[in-house]
Design a protein around this motif. Structure first.
Motif, PDB file in Angstrom:
ATOM      1  N   LYS A  36      33.102  64.538  64.673  1.00  0.00           N
ATOM      2  CA  LYS A  36      32.154  64.171  65.729  1.00  0.00           C
ATOM      3  C   LYS A  36      32.517  62.824  66.350  1.00  0.00           C
ATOM      4  O   LYS A  36      32.338  62.619  67.556  1.00  0.00           O
ATOM      5  N   SER A  37      33.024  61.904  65.543  1.00  0.00           N
ATOM      6  CA  SER A  37      33.429  60.597  66.063  1.00  0.00           C
ATOM      7  C   SER A  37      34.565  60.737  67.063  1.00  0.00           C
ATOM      8  O   SER A  37      34.548  60.116  68.130  1.00  0.00           O
ATOM      9  N   GLU A  39      35.358  63.445  68.821  1.00  0.00           N
ATOM     10  CA  GLU A  39      34.838  64.114  70.015  1.00  0.00           C
ATOM     11  C   GLU A  39      34.101  63.121  70.920  1.00  0.00           C
ATOM     12  O   GLU A  39      34.269  63.129  72.140  1.00  0.00           O
ATOM     13  N   LEU A  40      33.284  62.272  70.313  1.00  0.00           N
ATOM     14  CA  LEU A  40      32.539  61.272  71.079  1.00  0.00           C
ATOM     15  C   LEU A  40      33.491  60.288  71.749  1.00  0.00           C
ATOM     16  O   LEU A  40      33.334  59.957  72.928  1.00  0.00           O
ATOM     17  N   ILE A 154      27.805  56.302  76.914  1.00  0.00           N
ATOM     18  CA  ILE A 154      27.517  56.865  75.587  1.00  0.00           C
ATOM     19  C   ILE A 154      26.522  58.012  75.713  1.00  0.00           C
ATOM     20  O   ILE A 154      26.709  59.082  75.121  1.00  0.00           O
ATOM     21  N   MET A 155      25.465  57.799  76.497  1.00  0.00           N
ATOM     22  CA  MET A 155      24.464  58.855  76.652  1.00  0.00           C
ATOM     23  C   MET A 155      25.059  60.087  77.320  1.00  0.00           C
ATOM     24  O   MET A 155      24.744  61.213  76.945  1.00  0.00           O
ATOM     25  N   GLY A 157      28.237  60.918  77.172  1.00  0.00           N
ATOM     26  CA  GLY A 157      29.146  61.492  76.173  1.00  0.00           C
ATOM     27  C   GLY A 157      28.419  62.308  75.129  1.00  0.00           C
ATOM     28  O   GLY A 157      28.963  63.273  74.591  1.00  0.00           O
ATOM     29  N   LEU A 158      27.179  61.933  74.845  1.00  0.00           N
ATOM     30  CA  LEU A 158      26.362  62.681  73.885  1.00  0.00           C
ATOM     31  C   LEU A 158      25.570  63.791  74.569  1.00  0.00           C
ATOM     32  O   LEU A 158      24.675  64.367  73.975  1.00  0.00           O
ATOM     33  N   LYS A 159      25.894  64.054  75.827  1.00  0.00           N
ATOM     34  CA  LYS A 159      25.307  65.135  76.613  1.00  0.00           C
ATOM     35  C   LYS A 159      23.797  64.992  76.806  1.00  0.00           C
ATOM     36  O   LYS A 159      23.044  65.948  76.686  1.00  0.00           O
ATOM     37  N   SER A 160      23.370  63.770  77.109  1.00  0.00           N
ATOM     38  CA  SER A 160      21.967  63.521  77.413  1.00  0.00           C
ATOM     39  C   SER A 160      21.600  64.251  78.700  1.00  0.00           C
ATOM     40  O   SER A 160      22.385  64.311  79.642  1.00  0.00           O
TER      41      SER A 160
END
Length: 193
Positions: A36-37, A39-40, A154-155, A157-160
């Motif tokens: 996950k790291s 991928e992020l 970041i948001m 990238g986390l698919k917010s």
């Protein structure tokens, strides 16, 4: 110090898995977290490149310079008399704040270093931070950002579903941090003269 904190947290996590006798869970958690790291980081790298490009366009279009002009009045309130004492320090502080407000933290760092060097030149006591230095640290730590590109990246990238919803709360909380820091500085200045 922070390295020790991270080290202790990792060791505590490993020990807790081992005390539960869950070696398989430990390995699965480590593998999944590493995946996950990565991928992020890959997603974040692309988004950061886009935002850096947008910020460079803003810088080239003169938006950062415009913000610097707008900041000249609050600068006179926060740093009274600084422009007469050291124009370079005043200019570096304005450019640092303007760069931070546009999310250009990489561009802001050299201005911050230059500002501190110039403030040290007019500091009467070389062993203590001057009032100008303390105020600059407070303003820089509060880091009012009109466009928090790192958080937006970041948001995203986390698919917010709505990464821009952080902008207004971010501006409000950083203004509160700035005002709290300035008020604390004014009160504490009386005790530490």
């Amino acid at each position: 110090m922070i390295n020790w904190i991270w080290f202790l947290m990792i060791i505590a996590g490993i020990i807790s898995f081992l005390l539960k006798g869950d070696g398989k869970g430990l390995m699965e958690t480590m593998t999944e977290s590493a995946q996950k790291s990565i991928e992020l980081l890959i997603g974040l790298g692309g988004i950061m490149a886009v935002w850096s490009g947008i910020m460079k366009l803003c810088e080239g279009a003169g938006i950062v310079d415009f913000i610097a002009k707008v900041l000249s009045f609050p600068m006179k309130l926060l740093f009274p008399g600084l422009e007469r004492k050291n124009k370079k320090a005043s200019g570096a502080i304005i450019m640092n704040i303007a760069s931070n407000m546009m999310g250009l933290s990489n561009a802001a760092t050299p201005f911050g270093i230059k500002a501190m060097e110039e403030l040290q030149r007019i500091n009467p006591d070389r062993e203590r931070a001057s009032d100008y230095m303390v105020t600059f640290l407070i303003v820089n730590a509060a880091c009012i950002q009109l466009l928090p590109t790192t958080v937006l990246s970041i948001m995203s990238g986390l698919k917010s579903s709505n990464p821009t919803e952080i902008i207004l709360p971010g501006v409000i909380t950083t203004i509160i941090a700035l005002v709290s820091g300035i008020i604390s500085s004014i009160f504490l200045k009386r005790f530490y003269r």
